[in-house]
Design a protein around this motif. Structure first.
Motif, short mmCIF file in Angstrom:
data_model
loop_
_atom_site.label_atom_id
_atom_site.label_comp_id
_atom_site.label_asym_id
_atom_site.label_seq_id
_atom_site.Cartn_x
_atom_site.Cartn_y
_atom_site.Cartn_z
N ASN A 88 0.87 -1.19 0.00
CA ASN A 88 0.00 0.00 0.00
C ASN A 88 0.90 1.24 0.00
OD1 ASN A 88 -2.32 -1.57 -0.09
ND2 ASN A 88 -2.74 -1.40 2.08
N LEU A 89 0.81 2.07 1.01
CA LEU A 89 1.62 3.29 1.07
C LEU A 89 2.94 3.09 1.81
CD1 LEU A 89 -1.20 5.93 1.72
CD2 LEU A 89 -0.13 5.31 -0.45
N VAL A 90 3.18 1.89 2.33
CA VAL A 90 4.43 1.60 3.03
C VAL A 90 5.47 1.18 1.99
CG1 VAL A 90 5.55 0.13 4.76
CG2 VAL A 90 3.17 0.84 5.08
N PRO A 91 6.55 1.96 1.86
CA PRO A 91 7.56 1.61 0.85
C PRO A 91 8.36 0.37 1.26
CG PRO A 91 8.27 3.52 2.13
CD PRO A 91 6.88 3.18 2.58
N ALA A 92 8.93 -0.27 0.28
CA ALA A 92 9.77 -1.45 0.54
C ALA A 92 10.93 -1.07 1.44
CB ALA A 92 10.28 -2.01 -0.78
#
Length: 113
Positions: A88-92
């Motif tokens: 979702n909006l959490v980057p790798a």
């Protein structure tokens, strides 16, 4: 008296997690190929409270069924991120992303089937 007994049993059931129905969350990922699918599903499968994870590569969405008494949507997102993929909006997570094979990285120029 009977009301308080029933109320006490319901409260005890809630505290012990008996009433927690499994929840489902859908997470958009940056997965690309079957290797990505296997990696994400495997890591989620090892996560406490996750009952099932299935990544659809067509829309890059993983559907996760989980026990809300043992894990949370936030923890699921963090697991995907630590595996090296956006969630979702959490980057790798950079450390997880660096461990991915080059073909599984977002900026890969390789063709995937």
């Amino acid at each position: 008296m009977m009301k308080s007994l029933v109320l006490g049993l319901l409260l005890a059931g809630n505290l012990l997690g008996f009433s927690d129905e499994p929840k489902i969350v859908k997470v958009k990922t940056s997965a690309i190929c079957e290797m990505c699918k296997a990696r994400i599903e495997k890591n989620l499968g090892f996560s406490k409270g996750v009952k099932d994870a299935n990544l659809d590569l067509n829309d890059k969405v993983v559907t996760v069924t989980y026990d809300p008494g043992k894990t949370s949507e936030e923890k699921i997102l963090q697991t995907i991120s630590k595996t090296g993929y956006d969630a979702n909006l959490v980057p790798a997570d950079p450390k997880g992303y660096d461990k991915l094979p080059s073909c599984c990285k977002k900026d890969s120029k390789m063709k995937h089937h």
